[in-house]
Design a protein around this motif. Structure first.
Motif, PDB file in Angstrom:
ATOM      1  N   SER A 129       0.828  -1.200   0.000  1.00 46.72           N
ATOM      2  CA  SER A 129       0.000   0.000   0.000  1.00 46.72           C
ATOM      3  C   SER A 129       0.868   1.259   0.000  1.00 46.72           C
ATOM      4  O   SER A 129       0.609   2.209  -0.753  1.00 46.72           O
ATOM      5  CB  SER A 129      -0.919  -0.026   1.220  1.00 46.72           C
ATOM      6  N   SER A 131       3.966   1.458  -0.994  1.00 43.16           N
ATOM      7  CA  SER A 131       4.670   1.496  -2.283  1.00 43.16           C
ATOM      8  C   SER A 131       3.769   2.057  -3.379  1.00 43.16           C
ATOM      9  O   SER A 131       4.205   2.884  -4.191  1.00 43.16           O
ATOM     10  CB  SER A 131       5.141   0.093  -2.644  1.00 43.16           C
ATOM     11  N   ARG A 132       2.525   1.627  -3.406  1.00 41.49           N
ATOM     12  CA  ARG A 132       1.575   2.144  -4.401  1.00 41.49           C
ATOM     13  C   ARG A 132       1.341   3.640  -4.204  1.00 41.49           C
ATOM     14  O   ARG A 132       1.268   4.405  -5.174  1.00 41.49           O
ATOM     15  CB  ARG A 132       0.260   1.396  -4.310  1.00 41.49           C
ATOM     16  N   GLU A 134       3.369   5.799  -2.830  1.00 44.62           N
ATOM     17  CA  GLU A 134       4.579   6.516  -3.249  1.00 44.62           C
ATOM     18  C   GLU A 134       4.655   6.594  -4.772  1.00 44.62           C
ATOM     19  O   GLU A 134       5.060   7.615  -5.329  1.00 44.62           O
ATOM     20  CB  GLU A 134       5.819   5.822  -2.684  1.00 44.62           C
ATOM     21  N   GLN A 135       4.279   5.505  -5.430  1.00 44.63           N
ATOM     22  CA  GLN A 135       4.295   5.491  -6.895  1.00 44.63           C
ATOM     23  C   GLN A 135       3.283   6.483  -7.461  1.00 44.63           C
ATOM     24  O   GLN A 135       3.570   7.216  -8.400  1.00 44.63           O
ATOM     25  CB  GLN A 135       4.002   4.079  -7.416  1.00 44.63           C
ATOM     26  N   ARG A 136       2.084   6.520  -6.865  1.00 42.60           N
ATOM     27  CA  ARG A 136       1.060   7.471  -7.289  1.00 42.60           C
ATOM     28  C   ARG A 136       1.566   8.905  -7.127  1.00 42.60           C
ATOM     29  O   ARG A 136       1.398   9.756  -8.008  1.00 42.60           O
ATOM     30  CB  ARG A 136      -0.216   7.271  -6.459  1.00 42.60           C
ATOM     31  N   GLU A 137       2.182   9.156  -5.985  1.00 43.72           N
ATOM     32  CA  GLU A 137       2.709  10.499  -5.704  1.00 43.72           C
ATOM     33  C   GLU A 137       3.804  10.865  -6.707  1.00 43.72           C
ATOM     34  O   GLU A 137       3.840  11.978  -7.224  1.00 43.72           O
ATOM     35  CB  GLU A 137       3.250  10.537  -4.276  1.00 43.72           C
ATOM     36  N   ALA A 138       4.658   9.897  -7.003  1.00 42.77           N
ATOM     37  CA  ALA A 138       5.723  10.151  -7.969  1.00 42.77           C
ATOM     38  C   ALA A 138       5.131  10.411  -9.348  1.00 42.77           C
ATOM     39  O   ALA A 138       5.601  11.302 -10.093  1.00 42.77           O
ATOM     40  CB  ALA A 138       6.685   8.966  -8.019  1.00 42.77           C
ATOM     41  N   ASP A 139       4.094   9.643  -9.711  1.00 40.30           N
ATOM     42  CA  ASP A 139       3.443   9.855 -11.004  1.00 40.30           C
ATOM     43  C   ASP A 139       2.784  11.234 -11.062  1.00 40.30           C
ATOM     44  O   ASP A 139       2.847  11.922 -12.097  1.00 40.30           O
ATOM     45  CB  ASP A 139       2.388   8.767 -11.265  1.00 40.30           C
ATOM     46  N   GLU A 140       2.154  11.639  -9.968  1.00 43.49           N
ATOM     47  CA  GLU A 140       1.524  12.964  -9.930  1.00 43.49           C
ATOM     48  C   GLU A 140       2.565  14.065 -10.088  1.00 43.49           C
ATOM     49  O   GLU A 140       2.343  15.047 -10.817  1.00 43.49           O
ATOM     50  CB  GLU A 140       0.747  13.139  -8.623  1.00 43.49           C
ATOM     51  N   TRP A 141       3.707  13.934  -9.449  1.00 45.56           N
ATOM     52  CA  TRP A 141       4.772  14.927  -9.578  1.00 45.56           C
ATOM     53  C   TRP A 141       5.308  14.957 -11.004  1.00 45.56           C
ATOM     54  O   TRP A 141       5.570  16.035 -11.560  1.00 45.56           O
ATOM     55  CB  TRP A 141       5.917  14.627  -8.602  1.00 45.56           C
TER      56      TRP A 141
END
Length: 146
Positions: A129, A131-132, A134-141
């Motif tokens: 959860s 990791s997902r 963090e990935q979402r946040e990285a994608d948003e950035w």
């Protein structure tokens, strides 16, 4: 082990208690098994005594055996056989006690293992959860920079 998931942290306390209970159950079972082994040894010793006295009466000897000596030996063999019967009863009781202690240990052990497995699963889900997220946040950035 350090747990991250809030529920895992709470369950870890219960798991520690279960592991302690498991250790105590194993100790009880071990103590009973030691008693059982000692009682089996006593039974073997009593049986050996009885066999020895029987052999003394029945084996041919260079000297004649007095009737009183035979009578005393037979009486002693009877006492040993009574003790053997009591020992057999005690062994049956200890074997039953050992089986119950074994079952109690296995029950606690399986519950503790199941709880540990559940905590591990919660931790894996929590890590996934995070990791997902963090990935979402990285994608948003990444999308904002475009």
């Amino acid at each position: 082990m350090t747990y991250q998931h809030p529920r895992s942290k709470r369950l870890a306390v219960v798991l520690n208690l279960k592991r302690r209970e498991e250790k105590e159950a194993l100790q009880r079972w071990g103590d009973i098994e030691q008693r059982l082994t000692a009682e089996k040894d006593k039974r073997t010793q009593l049986d050996t005594y009885a066999q020895e006295y029987r052999r003394q009466i029945t084996s041919p000897a260079d000297q004649s055996v007095a009737a009183g000596q035979i009578h005393n030996s037979l009486e002693f063999i009877g006492q040993i056989e009574t003790a053997l019967a009591q020992q057999d009863n005690q062994l049956k009781e200890l074997e039953a006690l050992s089986q119950r202690a074994r079952d109690a240990y296995l029950e606690v052990h399986h519950k503790a293992d199941a709880m540990e497995s559940m905590i591990d699963k919660l931790e894996e889900e929590h890590k996934l959860s995070i990791s997902r997220a963090e990935q979402r946040e990285a994608d948003e950035w990444a999308n904002r920079r475009r």
